[in-house]
Design a protein around this motif. Structure first.
Motif, mmCIF file in Angstrom:
data_model
loop_
_atom_site.group_PDB
_atom_site.id
_atom_site.type_symbol
_atom_site.label_atom_id
_atom_site.label_comp_id
_atom_site.label_asym_id
_atom_site.label_seq_id
_atom_site.Cartn_x
_atom_site.Cartn_y
_atom_site.Cartn_z
ATOM 1 N N GLN A 245 -11.857 -10.779 -7.679
ATOM 2 C CA GLN A 245 -10.460 -11.208 -7.637
ATOM 3 C C GLN A 245 -9.974 -11.323 -6.194
ATOM 4 O OE1 GLN A 245 -7.774 -8.841 -10.038
ATOM 5 N NE2 GLN A 245 -9.336 -8.564 -11.622
ATOM 6 N N LEU A 246 -10.283 -10.330 -5.402
ATOM 7 C CA LEU A 246 -9.821 -10.321 -4.016
ATOM 8 C C LEU A 246 -10.564 -11.343 -3.169
ATOM 9 C CD1 LEU A 246 -9.499 -6.459 -3.680
ATOM 10 C CD2 LEU A 246 -7.620 -8.102 -3.811
ATOM 11 N N ARG A 247 -11.844 -11.539 -3.461
ATOM 12 C CA ARG A 247 -12.604 -12.583 -2.764
ATOM 13 C C ARG A 247 -11.988 -13.952 -3.030
ATOM 14 N NH1 ARG A 247 -18.784 -12.536 -3.902
ATOM 15 N NH2 ARG A 247 -17.993 -12.283 -6.033
ATOM 16 N N ARG A 248 -11.661 -14.230 -4.289
ATOM 17 C CA ARG A 248 -11.075 -15.524 -4.648
ATOM 18 C C ARG A 248 -9.683 -15.703 -4.034
ATOM 19 N NH1 ARG A 248 -13.727 -18.207 -8.811
ATOM 20 N NH2 ARG A 248 -15.494 -17.051 -9.678
ATOM 21 N N ALA A 249 -8.979 -14.595 -3.839
ATOM 22 C CA ALA A 249 -7.658 -14.675 -3.218
ATOM 23 C C ALA A 249 -7.751 -15.019 -1.736
ATOM 24 C CB ALA A 249 -6.914 -13.355 -3.400
ATOM 25 N N GLY A 250 -8.911 -14.720 -1.114
ATOM 26 C CA GLY A 250 -9.112 -15.095 0.282
ATOM 27 C C GLY A 250 -8.924 -13.982 1.291
ATOM 28 N N VAL A 251 -9.095 -12.718 0.873
ATOM 29 C CA VAL A 251 -8.973 -11.633 1.832
ATOM 30 C C VAL A 251 -10.180 -11.636 2.762
ATOM 31 C CG1 VAL A 251 -7.653 -10.286 0.158
ATOM 32 C CG2 VAL A 251 -10.115 -9.842 0.437
ATOM 33 N N ASP A 252 -10.049 -10.948 3.896
ATOM 34 C CA ASP A 252 -11.102 -10.980 4.918
ATOM 35 C C ASP A 252 -12.128 -9.867 4.750
ATOM 36 O OD1 ASP A 252 -10.018 -13.143 6.799
ATOM 37 O OD2 ASP A 252 -8.293 -11.821 6.504
ATOM 38 N N HIS B 276 -4.194 -3.408 6.560
ATOM 39 C CA HIS B 276 -5.039 -2.870 5.495
ATOM 40 C C HIS B 276 -4.147 -2.454 4.323
ATOM 41 C CE1 HIS B 276 -8.612 -1.730 8.337
ATOM 42 N NE2 HIS B 276 -8.279 -3.011 8.391
ATOM 43 N N PRO B 277 -3.922 -3.359 3.382
ATOM 44 C CA PRO B 277 -3.082 -3.057 2.229
ATOM 45 C C PRO B 277 -3.903 -2.488 1.068
ATOM 46 C CG PRO B 277 -3.601 -5.367 2.212
ATOM 47 C CD PRO B 277 -4.259 -4.798 3.438
ATOM 48 N N PRO B 278 -3.248 -1.817 0.112
ATOM 49 C CA PRO B 278 -3.939 -1.381 -1.107
ATOM 50 C C PRO B 278 -4.262 -2.565 -2.001
ATOM 51 C CG PRO B 278 -1.602 -0.928 -1.285
ATOM 52 C CD PRO B 278 -1.829 -1.424 0.118
ATOM 53 N N ARG B 279 -5.183 -2.363 -2.915
ATOM 54 C CA ARG B 279 -5.710 -3.470 -3.717
ATOM 55 C C ARG B 279 -4.675 -4.113 -4.641
ATOM 56 N NH1 ARG B 279 -9.405 0.559 -7.383
ATOM 57 N NH2 ARG B 279 -8.011 0.708 -9.203
ATOM 58 N N ASN B 280 -3.609 -3.378 -4.985
ATOM 59 C CA ASN B 280 -2.604 -3.957 -5.888
ATOM 60 C C ASN B 280 -1.478 -4.656 -5.136
ATOM 61 O OD1 ASN B 280 -1.345 -1.687 -4.889
ATOM 62 N ND2 ASN B 280 -0.635 -0.930 -6.876
ATOM 63 N N ALA B 281 -1.663 -4.891 -3.828
ATOM 64 C CA ALA B 281 -0.618 -5.512 -3.023
ATOM 65 C C ALA B 281 -0.879 -6.984 -2.720
ATOM 66 C CB ALA B 281 -0.461 -4.742 -1.706
ATOM 67 N N ILE B 282 -1.938 -7.552 -3.317
ATOM 68 C CA ILE B 282 -2.279 -8.947 -3.043
ATOM 69 C C ILE B 282 -1.749 -9.820 -4.175
ATOM 70 C CG2 ILE B 282 -4.130 -10.580 -2.572
ATOM 71 C CD1 ILE B 282 -3.697 -8.407 -0.417
ATOM 72 N N ALA B 283 -0.709 -10.568 -3.873
ATOM 73 C CA ALA B 283 -0.061 -11.418 -4.878
ATOM 74 C C ALA B 283 -1.028 -12.464 -5.418
ATOM 75 C CB ALA B 283 1.156 -12.104 -4.269
ATOM 76 N N GLY B 284 -0.862 -12.779 -6.698
ATOM 77 C CA GLY B 284 -1.667 -13.808 -7.318
ATOM 78 C C GLY B 284 -2.966 -13.318 -7.910
ATOM 79 N N THR B 285 -3.233 -12.016 -7.846
ATOM 80 C CA THR B 285 -4.427 -11.456 -8.470
ATOM 81 C C THR B 285 -4.011 -10.638 -9.691
ATOM 82 O OG1 THR B 285 -4.395 -9.346 -7.252
ATOM 83 C CG2 THR B 285 -5.449 -11.226 -6.172
ATOM 84 N N ALA B 286 -4.971 -10.388 -10.571
ATOM 85 C CA ALA B 286 -4.693 -9.544 -11.734
ATOM 86 C C ALA B 286 -4.426 -8.103 -11.331
ATOM 87 C CB ALA B 286 -5.864 -9.605 -12.718
ATOM 88 N N VAL C 167 -7.000 -9.422 6.870
ATOM 89 C CA VAL C 167 -6.521 -8.599 5.755
ATOM 90 C C VAL C 167 -7.725 -7.906 5.126
ATOM 91 C CG1 VAL C 167 -5.338 -8.577 3.532
ATOM 92 C CG2 VAL C 167 -4.602 -10.170 5.319
ATOM 93 N N ASN C 168 -7.814 -6.599 5.300
ATOM 94 C CA ASN C 168 -8.884 -5.790 4.724
ATOM 95 C C ASN C 168 -8.273 -4.876 3.668
ATOM 96 O OD1 ASN C 168 -10.760 -6.860 6.626
ATOM 97 N ND2 ASN C 168 -10.010 -5.412 8.144
ATOM 98 N N VAL C 169 -8.690 -5.034 2.428
ATOM 99 C CA VAL C 169 -8.029 -4.382 1.283
ATOM 100 C C VAL C 169 -8.802 -3.130 0.873
ATOM 101 C CG1 VAL C 169 -7.272 -4.694 -1.100
ATOM 102 C CG2 VAL C 169 -7.201 -6.615 0.491
ATOM 103 N N TRP C 170 -8.055 -2.078 0.531
ATOM 104 C CA TRP C 170 -8.679 -0.843 0.034
ATOM 105 C C TRP C 170 -8.172 -0.550 -1.374
ATOM 106 C CZ3 TRP C 170 -5.051 3.066 -0.913
ATOM 107 C CH2 TRP C 170 -3.793 2.918 -0.288
ATOM 108 N N THR C 171 -8.930 0.140 -2.154
ATOM 109 C CA THR C 171 -10.362 0.359 -2.231
ATOM 110 C C THR C 171 -10.775 -0.065 -3.631
ATOM 111 O OG1 THR C 171 -10.211 2.311 -0.758
ATOM 112 C CG2 THR C 171 -12.198 2.119 -2.114
ATOM 113 N N VAL C 172 -11.899 -0.778 -3.804
ATOM 114 C CA VAL C 172 -12.252 -1.297 -5.121
ATOM 115 C C VAL C 172 -13.458 -0.567 -5.692
ATOM 116 C CG1 VAL C 172 -11.339 -3.554 -4.456
ATOM 117 C CG2 VAL C 172 -13.796 -3.180 -4.433
ATOM 118 N N ASP C 173 -13.508 -0.551 -7.032
ATOM 119 C CA ASP C 173 -14.533 0.193 -7.762
ATOM 120 C C ASP C 173 -15.455 -0.699 -8.572
ATOM 121 O OD1 ASP C 173 -13.222 2.687 -7.022
ATOM 122 O OD2 ASP C 173 -11.745 2.230 -8.564
#
Length: 274
Positions: A254-261, A202-212, A241-247
């Motif tokens: 962005q995270l959906r397009r990156a392919g997170v679960d 469970h990474p934070p939202r700014n840890a997914i490479a290739g996203t804004a 990969v479950n990402v936290w936390t979006v507003d």
């Protein structure tokens, strides 16, 4: 494009009083809700309660988190039941009461917040000499949590920032999936996930490479490009990969397009089409 699991942060804390039965009922009534993320820690008697902060007298955006005071784990259940959360009329629930408000069709990510001490060492990959002591520190509380969760018919996922909690969960609750929560040291989180054969990270939202979002400052996390390609690493290891936390919907997309679960969200509706 696959749709990530929508995980309601503390029961959609952006629009409901966080970690309360009212929030559980609100989230359960939303068709999109597949899982809730909640925080657990012990009351003075050791009973697991659903609450995030160490203290009852913190705040959220200038509003008192409760009308009580003191450390949660030094407070008796009767007092906690009388503490009003965020001036909402809702009180601090036991884990048992919270789960009873949910249907079996909704999963629950139970974050093991602390075992009754401020000495938790979150975000660390512990040296070998410290692991057994930290596991033993967490085990009595984790046993109480698992006992309650066994009465719930839905999916349970245990997570924590603390290696001791993950170690205890693996010993006490081997039949349940576990996730390592990553914070400022991404590699430490990955080490913990590998060490205990976790099913997810469970990474934070700014840890997914290739996203804004990558490299933006978030929470206490500085603006820096991710040091690790978490998605590639997770796919190789077989982790979700479950990402936290979006507003916002934009962040979710962005995270959906990156392919997170899965994506932990503050508000309902973020996963819908524009």
């Amino acid at each position: 494009m696959s749709q990530p699991t929508v995980i309601a942060h503390r029961g959609y804390a952006g629009v409901a009083p966080e970690n309360t039965v009212a929030a559980a009922e609100f989230a359960a009534a939303r068709e999109e809700t597949e899982m809730l993320e909640i925080d657990v820690q012990p009351a003075a008697c050791g009973t697991p309660v659903v609450f995030h902060d160490d203290r009852l007298d913190g705040d959220r955006d200038g509003r008192p988190i409760t009308d009580g005071e003191g450390l949660v784990w030094e407070t008796d259940l009767e007092t906690l039941a009388d503490c009003e959360v965020l001036e909402s009329g809702a009180s601090v629930p036991t884990l048992e009461r919270f789960l009873a408000a949910l249907p079996d069709s909704i999963g629950v990510n139970v974050e093991l917040k602390n075992p009754g001490t401020a000495d938790r060492r979150p975000g660390e990959a512990l040296p070998a000499a410290d692991r057994a002591e930290r596991r033993e520190r967490w085990s009595p509380f984790v046993e109480r949590v698992v006992e309650v969760c066994e009465g719930f018919g839905g999916e349970i996922l245990f997570s924590s920032f603390c290696e001791g909690a993950i170690a205890a969960a693996r010993d006490v609750a081997a039949g349940y999936p576990a996730a390592a929560l990553c914070y400022t040291d991404l590699e430490a989180g990955l080490q913990v996930a590998r060490r205990y054969d976790c099913e997810a990270i469970h990474p934070p939202r700014n840890a997914i490479a290739g996203t804004a979002l990558a490299g933006e400052a978030y929470d206490a996390l500085p603006a820096a490009d991710p040091a690790v390609d978490l998605l590639e690493t997770a796919r190789e290891a077989g982790w979700a990969v479950n990402v936290w936390t979006v507003d916002t919907w934009v962040q979710f997309d962005q995270l959906r397009r990156a392919g997170v679960d899965g994506i932990v969200v503050e508000y309902p509706g973020l996963g819908g089409e524009p």
